[in-house]
Design an enzyme around this catalytic site. Structure first.
Site, PDB file in Angstrom:
ATOM      1  N   LYS A  20       0.376  -1.068   0.153  1.00 28.80           N
ATOM      2  CA  LYS A  20      -0.485  -0.182   0.587  1.00 28.80           C
ATOM      3  C   LYS A  20       0.897   1.277  -0.049  1.00 28.80           C
ATOM      4  O   LYS A  20       0.742   2.354  -0.708  1.00 28.80           O
ATOM      5  CB  LYS A  20      -0.924  -0.117   0.897  1.00 28.80           C
ATOM      6  CG  LYS A  20      -2.435   1.525   1.061  1.00 28.80           C
ATOM      7  CD  LYS A  20      -2.837   0.947   2.640  1.00 28.80           C
ATOM      8  CE  LYS A  20      -3.883   2.069   2.176  1.00 28.80           C
ATOM      9  NZ  LYS A  20      -5.137   1.564   1.799  1.00 28.80           N
ATOM     10  N   ARG A  66      14.705   0.194   8.314  1.00 29.17           N
ATOM     11  CA  ARG A  66      14.839   1.191   9.512  1.00 29.17           C
ATOM     12  C   ARG A  66      15.516  -0.547  10.527  1.00 29.17           C
ATOM     13  O   ARG A  66      14.790  -1.087  10.804  1.00 29.17           O
ATOM     14  CB  ARG A  66      14.744   1.955  10.884  1.00 29.17           C
ATOM     15  CG  ARG A  66      14.999   2.334  11.777  1.00 29.17           C
ATOM     16  CD  ARG A  66      14.076   2.894  12.679  1.00 29.17           C
ATOM     17  NE  ARG A  66      12.364   2.430  13.437  1.00 29.17           N
ATOM     18  CZ  ARG A  66      12.028   3.299  14.009  1.00 29.17           C
ATOM     19  NH1 ARG A  66      12.437   4.176  14.889  1.00 29.17           N
ATOM     20  NH2 ARG A  66      10.576   2.232  14.918  1.00 29.17           N
ATOM     21  N   GLU A 127      18.015  10.634  19.546  1.00 25.10           N
ATOM     22  CA  GLU A 127      16.438  10.246  20.173  1.00 25.10           C
ATOM     23  C   GLU A 127      16.751  10.407  21.574  1.00 25.10           C
ATOM     24  O   GLU A 127      16.028   9.557  21.997  1.00 25.10           O
ATOM     25  CB  GLU A 127      15.395   9.266  19.805  1.00 25.10           C
ATOM     26  CG  GLU A 127      16.160   8.254  19.692  1.00 25.10           C
ATOM     27  CD  GLU A 127      15.237   6.954  18.566  1.00 25.10           C
ATOM     28  OE1 GLU A 127      13.985   7.427  18.569  1.00 25.10           O
ATOM     29  OE2 GLU A 127      15.484   6.638  17.253  1.00 25.10           O
ATOM     30  N   ASP A 154      11.398   9.301  22.083  1.00 26.90           N
ATOM     31  CA  ASP A 154      12.125   8.536  22.231  1.00 26.90           C
ATOM     32  C   ASP A 154      12.743   9.413  23.304  1.00 26.90           C
ATOM     33  O   ASP A 154      13.535   8.905  24.863  1.00 26.90           O
ATOM     34  CB  ASP A 154      13.001   7.454  21.903  1.00 26.90           C
ATOM     35  CG  ASP A 154      12.628   6.452  21.267  1.00 26.90           C
ATOM     36  OD1 ASP A 154      12.838   5.392  21.934  1.00 26.90           O
ATOM     37  OD2 ASP A 154      11.544   6.341  20.595  1.00 26.90           O
ATOM     38  N   ILE A 220       3.974   8.652   9.200  1.00 27.43           N
ATOM     39  CA  ILE A 220       3.209   6.977   9.991  1.00 27.43           C
ATOM     40  C   ILE A 220       1.837   6.642   9.705  1.00 27.43           C
ATOM     41  O   ILE A 220       1.935   5.233   9.704  1.00 27.43           O
ATOM     42  CB  ILE A 220       3.543   7.093  11.412  1.00 27.43           C
ATOM     43  CG1 ILE A 220       2.387   7.713  12.180  1.00 27.43           C
ATOM     44  CG2 ILE A 220       4.552   7.107  12.930  1.00 27.43           C
ATOM     45  CD1 ILE A 220       2.164   7.392  13.546  1.00 27.43           C
ATOM     46  N   HIS A 221       1.168   7.048   8.552  1.00 21.40           N
ATOM     47  CA  HIS A 221       0.151   6.538   7.953  1.00 21.40           C
ATOM     48  C   HIS A 221      -0.075   7.624   6.438  1.00 21.40           C
ATOM     49  O   HIS A 221       0.184   8.534   7.133  1.00 21.40           O
ATOM     50  CB  HIS A 221      -1.473   6.944   8.969  1.00 21.40           C
ATOM     51  CG  HIS A 221      -2.373   6.679   8.665  1.00 21.40           C
ATOM     52  ND1 HIS A 221      -3.390   7.056   7.750  1.00 21.40           N
ATOM     53  CD2 HIS A 221      -2.481   5.790   9.774  1.00 21.40           C
ATOM     54  CE1 HIS A 221      -4.673   6.143   7.668  1.00 21.40           C
ATOM     55  NE2 HIS A 221      -4.097   5.397   8.756  1.00 21.40           N
ATOM     56  N   ASP A 268      18.413  43.082   2.038  1.00 20.68           N
ATOM     57  CA  ASP A 268      20.250  42.718   1.234  1.00 20.68           C
ATOM     58  C   ASP A 268      19.969  41.134   1.348  1.00 20.68           C
ATOM     59  O   ASP A 268      18.865  39.985   1.448  1.00 20.68           O
ATOM     60  CB  ASP A 268      20.848  43.253   2.225  1.00 20.68           C
ATOM     61  CG  ASP A 268      20.662  42.802   4.468  1.00 20.68           C
ATOM     62  OD1 ASP A 268      19.397  41.551   4.262  1.00 20.68           O
ATOM     63  OD2 ASP A 268      21.364  43.630   4.727  1.00 20.68           O
TER      64      ASP A 268
END
Ligand code: COA
Ligand code: MG
Length: 292
Positions: A20, A66, A127, A154, A220-221, A268
């Site tokens: 998906k 990951r 994190e 985290d 995440i979605h 400037d």
């Protein structure tokens, strides 16, 4: 550097979600082996990711994986995902030292055929307090590194902070990640927004990251991809304003003045640099500047 505006996380053991995600063509797809996957499903996730990399055409989306943090029992075993078709890069969570990046970089090199040596890129997620304190050495650690990513959840856990809607508990860390990234020519990627049903708040948080200099944000979605991508893509009126500023500046330079006035404001060099950077971002996003 290719634009990395929306980077969609997908649990690595969920083939249906991966398919998906690919269909939606975000700039980057990150198949996860870390916290998005239950301990009992880690091995299955490695196999699913390997099979996906071998079989699926990701189109214009970059392919990232990951892995788990260096020092956990899962590493370097997670790098078995590289045993076959190579992804574009590896995202390393909970990075706290340059040494950890260098170790991953050297482990990775064993999987790269000679003609692809050095091709796999790295993103480091900062994190933890130690990660923030060691940002300088982390940012300078390895030529594979293309981006630093800020992780608010985290970090809050690590320092005993309370997560707030405007992330003020981690304002220093969120600022530091983008400063060190820019000082070392890296992209800066903002933390994910975990509320799934509030697009206006997601857009505000993405916009605040853009204002700080961030170049992208984790998603995440699927429904977060379009709002994030939009925020990190200059729109037509911003592009026109930048072009107008630069044209006026060039004219003033010819007539011998460095600073001048446009629409009641002083213009400037810093504003010209910002306008040039905006046009660069537009070009990176594939917008044909001449036609606007
Ligand atoms: N990537 C690809 N597809 C996703 C997705 C994601 N991250 N999150 C949801 N989808 C799909 C669902 O499978 C569903 O597809 P379908 O309509 O074909 O069945 C559709 O999008 C709608 O999903 P929805 O029902 O709203 O959410 P969910 O309950 O299925 O999933 C989460 C919610 C939070 C579990 C899911 O979004 C997710 O896994 N996010 C990523 C988590 C992650 O990787 N975390 C680690 C990094 S912080
Ligand atoms: Mg995390």
């Amino acid at each position: 550097m290719p634009p990395r505006r929306a980077l969609l996380f997908i649990p690595g053991d969920d083939r249906r979600k991966i398919e998906k995600g690919i269909g939606l063509q975000p700039d980057c797809i990150i198949m996860d082996l870390e916290d998005g996957v239950a301990a009992s499903r880690k091995a299955a996730a490695i196999e699913t990711i390997r099979a996906t990399l071998a079989a699926m055409d990701f189109g214009r989306s970059e392919k990232w994986v990951r892995v788990n943090a260096v020092g956990t029992p899962y590493m370097p075993d997670d790098l078995r995902v590289l045993d076959g078709s190579l992804p574009d890069g590896i995202v390393i969570p909970k990075v706290e030292s340059a040494e950890q990046i260098k170790r991953v970089s050297s482990w990775i090199s064993h999987y790269e055929p000679a003609e692809q040596a050095g091709s796999i890129k790295l993103i480091a997620i900062i994190e933890s307090a130690k990660g923030v304190v060691n940002l300088r050495e982390i940012a300078a650690s390895d030529p594979r590194l293309v981006a630093l990513c800020f992780g608010a959840e985290d970090l809050a856990g690590d320092i005993g902070a309370i997560r707030t809607p405007d992330i003020h508990e981690s304002a220093y860390a969120r600022g530091a990640v983008v400063i060190y990234a820019k000082a070392f020519d890296l992209q800066a990627i903002d933390t994910p927004f975990i509320t799934l049903d509030d697009e206006a708040a997601l857009t505000r948080e993405a916009y605040s990251a853009l204002e700080m200099g961030y170049t992208g944000k984790l998603a995440i979605h699927p429904k977060q991809i379009a709002p994030i991508t939009t925020v990190f893509t200059p729109n037509a009126s911003e592009i026109q304003a930048a072009q107008r500023l630069i044209a006026a500046f060039e004219q003033q330079q010819h007539s011998g003045s460095g600073a001048f006035q446009l629409d009641g404001k002083m213009v400037d060099m810093p504003m010209i640099r910002a306008a040039t950077a905006l046009l660069e971002r537009a070009k990176m996003a594939g917008i044909p500047i001449e036609n606007i």
